[in-house]
Write a protein that holds these residues in place. Structure first.
Motif, PDB file in Angstrom:
ATOM      1  N   UNK A  90       0.803  -1.169  -0.124  1.00  0.00           N
ATOM      2  CA  UNK A  90       0.063   0.164   0.087  1.00  0.00           C
ATOM      3  C   UNK A  90       0.815   1.361   0.110  1.00  0.00           C
ATOM      4  N   UNK A  91       1.836   1.266   0.625  1.00  0.00           N
ATOM      5  CA  UNK A  91       2.904   2.395   1.090  1.00  0.00           C
ATOM      6  C   UNK A  91       3.619   2.624  -0.423  1.00  0.00           C
ATOM      7  N   UNK A  92       3.700   1.458  -1.261  1.00  0.00           N
ATOM      8  CA  UNK A  92       4.634   1.552  -2.604  1.00  0.00           C
ATOM      9  C   UNK A  92       3.556   2.419  -3.637  1.00  0.00           C
ATOM     10  N   UNK A  93       2.464   1.830  -3.383  1.00  0.00           N
ATOM     11  CA  UNK A  93       1.266   2.711  -4.344  1.00  0.00           C
ATOM     12  C   UNK A  93       1.012   4.003  -4.058  1.00  0.00           C
ATOM     13  N   UNK A  94       1.063   4.450  -2.835  1.00  0.00           N
ATOM     14  CA  UNK A  94       0.788   5.716  -2.288  1.00  0.00           C
ATOM     15  C   UNK A  94       1.884   6.706  -2.776  1.00  0.00           C
ATOM     16  N   UNK A  95       3.310   6.107  -2.621  1.00  0.00           N
ATOM     17  CA  UNK A  95       4.437   6.734  -2.992  1.00  0.00           C
ATOM     18  C   UNK A  95       4.654   7.248  -4.387  1.00  0.00           C
ATOM     19  N   UNK A  96       4.026   6.214  -5.406  1.00  0.00           N
ATOM     20  CA  UNK A  96       4.119   6.538  -6.905  1.00  0.00           C
ATOM     21  C   UNK A  96       3.202   7.648  -7.011  1.00  0.00           C
ATOM     22  N   UNK A  97       2.016   7.495  -6.537  1.00  0.00           N
ATOM     23  CA  UNK A  97       0.798   8.577  -6.872  1.00  0.00           C
ATOM     24  C   UNK A  97       1.474   9.972  -6.299  1.00  0.00           C
ATOM     25  N   UNK A  98       1.994  10.045  -5.082  1.00  0.00           N
ATOM     26  CA  UNK A  98       2.347  11.098  -4.482  1.00  0.00           C
ATOM     27  C   UNK A  98       3.628  11.947  -5.022  1.00  0.00           C
ATOM     28  N   UNK A  99       4.613  11.008  -5.863  1.00  0.00           N
ATOM     29  CA  UNK A  99       5.670  11.401  -6.603  1.00  0.00           C
ATOM     30  C   UNK A  99       5.316  12.268  -7.501  1.00  0.00           C
ATOM     31  N   UNK A 100       4.204  11.655  -8.493  1.00  0.00           N
ATOM     32  CA  UNK A 100       3.676  12.368  -9.628  1.00  0.00           C
ATOM     33  C   UNK A 100       3.060  13.605  -9.354  1.00  0.00           C
ATOM     34  N   UNK A 101       1.999  13.567  -8.122  1.00  0.00           N
ATOM     35  CA  UNK A 101       1.495  14.829  -7.747  1.00  0.00           C
ATOM     36  C   UNK A 101       2.546  15.809  -7.367  1.00  0.00           C
ATOM     37  N   UNK A 102       3.523  15.662  -6.703  1.00  0.00           N
ATOM     38  CA  UNK A 102       4.597  16.452  -6.397  1.00  0.00           C
ATOM     39  C   UNK A 102       5.328  17.057  -7.432  1.00  0.00           C
ATOM     40  N   UNK A 103       5.582  16.346  -8.521  1.00  0.00           N
ATOM     41  CA  UNK A 103       6.058  16.697  -9.794  1.00  0.00           C
ATOM     42  C   UNK A 103       5.201  17.619 -10.594  1.00  0.00           C
ATOM     43  N   UNK A 104       3.963  17.220 -10.710  1.00  0.00           N
ATOM     44  CA  UNK A 104       2.941  18.168 -11.653  1.00  0.00           C
ATOM     45  C   UNK A 104       2.612  19.305 -10.919  1.00  0.00           C
ATOM     46  N   UNK A 105       2.280  19.428  -9.594  1.00  0.00           N
ATOM     47  CA  UNK A 105       2.016  20.602  -8.962  1.00  0.00           C
ATOM     48  C   UNK A 105       3.337  21.552  -8.546  1.00  0.00           C
ATOM     49  N   UNK A 106       4.391  21.089  -8.758  1.00  0.00           N
ATOM     50  CA  UNK A 106       5.585  22.134  -8.306  1.00  0.00           C
ATOM     51  C   UNK A 106       5.566  23.379  -8.992  1.00  0.00           C
ATOM     52  N   UNK A 107       5.146  23.474 -10.226  1.00  0.00           N
ATOM     53  CA  UNK A 107       5.181  24.809 -10.876  1.00  0.00           C
ATOM     54  C   UNK A 107       3.992  25.801 -10.533  1.00  0.00           C
ATOM     55  N   UNK A 108       3.207  25.109  -9.730  1.00  0.00           N
ATOM     56  CA  UNK A 108       1.838  25.985  -9.625  1.00  0.00           C
ATOM     57  C   UNK A 108       2.148  27.313  -8.776  1.00  0.00           C
ATOM     58  N   UNK A 109       1.728  28.402  -9.291  1.00  0.00           N
ATOM     59  CA  UNK A 109       1.764  29.655  -8.350  1.00  0.00           C
ATOM     60  C   UNK A 109       0.402  30.379  -8.215  1.00  0.00           C
ATOM     61  N   UNK A 110       0.263  31.612  -7.830  1.00  0.00           N
ATOM     62  CA  UNK A 110      -0.805  32.191  -7.404  1.00  0.00           C
ATOM     63  C   UNK A 110      -1.425  32.586  -8.808  1.00  0.00           C
ATOM     64  N   UNK A 111      -0.600  32.640  -9.834  1.00  0.00           N
ATOM     65  CA  UNK A 111      -1.174  32.996 -11.103  1.00  0.00           C
ATOM     66  C   UNK A 111      -1.317  32.022 -12.222  1.00  0.00           C
ATOM     67  N   UNK A 112      -1.155  30.546 -11.753  1.00  0.00           N
ATOM     68  CA  UNK A 112      -1.660  29.529 -12.421  1.00  0.00           C
ATOM     69  C   UNK A 112      -3.064  29.639 -12.905  1.00  0.00           C
ATOM     70  N   UNK A 113      -3.440  28.779 -13.884  1.00  0.00           N
ATOM     71  CA  UNK A 113      -4.737  28.659 -14.430  1.00  0.00           C
ATOM     72  C   UNK A 113      -5.771  27.519 -13.957  1.00  0.00           C
ATOM     73  N   UNK A 114      -4.903  26.752 -13.167  1.00  0.00           N
ATOM     74  CA  UNK A 114      -5.517  25.611 -12.655  1.00  0.00           C
ATOM     75  C   UNK A 114      -5.417  25.522 -11.126  1.00  0.00           C
ATOM     76  N   UNK A 115      -6.410  24.802 -10.343  1.00  0.00           N
ATOM     77  CA  UNK A 115      -6.098  24.812  -8.890  1.00  0.00           C
ATOM     78  C   UNK A 115      -5.001  23.540  -8.596  1.00  0.00           C
ATOM     79  N   UNK A 116      -4.788  23.427  -7.354  1.00  0.00           N
ATOM     80  CA  UNK A 116      -4.032  22.352  -6.887  1.00  0.00           C
ATOM     81  C   UNK A 116      -4.910  20.983  -7.085  1.00  0.00           C
ATOM     82  N   UNK A 117      -6.148  21.018  -6.961  1.00  0.00           N
ATOM     83  CA  UNK A 117      -7.126  19.799  -6.869  1.00  0.00           C
ATOM     84  C   UNK A 117      -7.021  19.386  -8.449  1.00  0.00           C
TER      85      UNK A 117
END
Length: 387
Positions: free
Chosen positions: A203-230
């Motif tokens: 279960x931890x392995x599956x969660x880490x894979x998803x979290x790593x991708x989320x971290x990579x995709x949400x890293x460029x987000x700023x207050x002027x981005x066009x999409x929310x964190x969700x």
């Protein structure tokens, strides 16, 4: 579009599902599963094996005997208390309360005479309750150490919010697996504990894979981005969803083969205890890493000032765009002129009147008299006669 076509496109990654945007649905499903599991733990309870509560185990090589004959033979030999009889291949596995050496010898002799087997072929194992207590204590200690290490690792590699989401998902998996184990009545053995620890790692392995991708995709987000964190997190989850499902399916199939084929055809008792915990835990672990850990992480992240400001900015821009679209729709060109559809509070002194026969683009001005009408002056009677 048929259901099969939609599923095929979804499986190929051509379309995505809004998983992050439906936390109430997933939490409701998890709540029902947890309630069912906790009820099983309270009503049925876990069936702890002899390794945990102590007792004596007899392995009797009597394939032609029935379960009633084996139980009656052991009870008639002077055994009191609960007696469990299980099929283990061609042998019978009988578990009783803790017996002394003299009582063990008496049982072996009685079973040998009743079932017509050699007393030397009957193997015995005596486990004291003290040793079983030590096993339980060490199992809880191992679980606690494992949880602490998980929290430390995820806090360092990612952040504490991801660690909290992962631990909640792990507890979710353990409770549901234990509850289903309780309802099934399977015996809890050391092999079961190995299965539970394997569940945590999977279960931890599956969660880490998803979290790593989320971290990579949400890293460029700023207050002027066009999409929310969700929205960004849902995109990251969608990109790893098919891979997670494929990995889980490949892992579950051999475990299912051990559980349903190995235990029914070959009577592998130890493998049965291990495979049930793995089978349930892998399914629940895949579900929790996708539908529990990720939505919980998104809810925690959305509370940060940065992402809260981002959501407000996007909502403000969307509201402004809607107002501009409404104004543009209300004011539209007609025949080369701009006509305001909204009525004025006061009527105009002069309005344009376009006759039905007038060509397009020609405006005829109609003057409306708003004051008193001026009458022409009339002369005197003499002046009119003079004319």
């Amino acid at each position: 579009m048929t259901t099969r076509s939609v599923f095929s496109r979804f499986y190929r990654g051509e379309i995505s599902a809004d998983i992050v945007g439906r936390p109430k649905l997933w939490y409701s499903i998890s709540g029902l599963l947890l309630a069912f599991s906790i009820a099983g733990l309270i009503v049925q309870g876990l069936n702890f094996g002899v390794e945990f509560k102590g007792g004596s185990v007899f392995t009797i090589p009597a394939p032609s005997a029935s379960i009633e004959q084996v139980r009656a033979s052991v009870v008639d030999s002077g055994v009191h208390g609960e007696t469990k009889v299980q099929k283990a291949g061609d042998d019978w596995r009988v578990t009783t309360v803790s017996l002394t050496s003299a009582e063990v010898a008496k049982v072996k002799q009685g079973v040998s005479e009743d079932l017509d087997v050699s007393a030397n072929s009957i193997t015995t194992q005596v486990v004291g309750p003290t040793w079983g207590g030590e096993v339980s204590k060490k199992a809880w200690q191992a679980l606690l150490v494992f949880m602490v290490l998980i929290i430390l690792y995820l806090s360092v590699a990612f952040e504490w919010r991801m660690a909290v989401a992962a631990v909640v998902a792990l507890v979710h998996d353990l409770v549901i697996t234990a509850g289903i184990y309780a309802w099934s009545g399977f015996e809890v053995t050391p092999a079961t504990l190995l299965g539970f620890l394997t569940i945590l790692g999977y279960s931890l392995y599956d969660a880490v894979v998803v979290f790593d991708m989320i971290k990579e995709v949400t890293k460029p987000l700023s207050t002027t981005s066009k999409i929310t964190y969700s929205e960004a997190a849902n995109q990251a989850l969608s990109s790893t969803l098919v891979r997670s499902l494929n990995t889980s399916l490949v892992a579950i199939l051999p475990v299912a083969a051990i559980l349903f084929i190995g235990t029914t055809l070959f009577g592998a008792g130890t493998l049965k205890d291990l495979s049930l915990s793995l089978f349930v835990g892998m399914i629940v672990g895949t579900y929790s890493s996708i539908c529990v850990a990720t939505p919980l992480l998104v809810q925690l992240k959305e509370r940060e000032p940065k992402y809260r400001q981002l959501r407000e900015n996007i909502a403000r821009r969307e509201s402004s765009a809607k107002r501009q679209a409404k104004v543009a729709k209300a004011t539209r060109p007609v025949g080369g002129a701009t006509v305001d559809d909204e009525p004025d509070d006061e009527p105009d002194a002069a309005q344009d009147d376009v006759p039905s026969g007038a060509p397009a683009g020609v405006t005829v001005r109609k003057v409306v008299q708003t004051g008193p009408r001026q009458q022409p002056k009339r002369g005197t009677r003499q002046q009119r006669r003079g004319k």
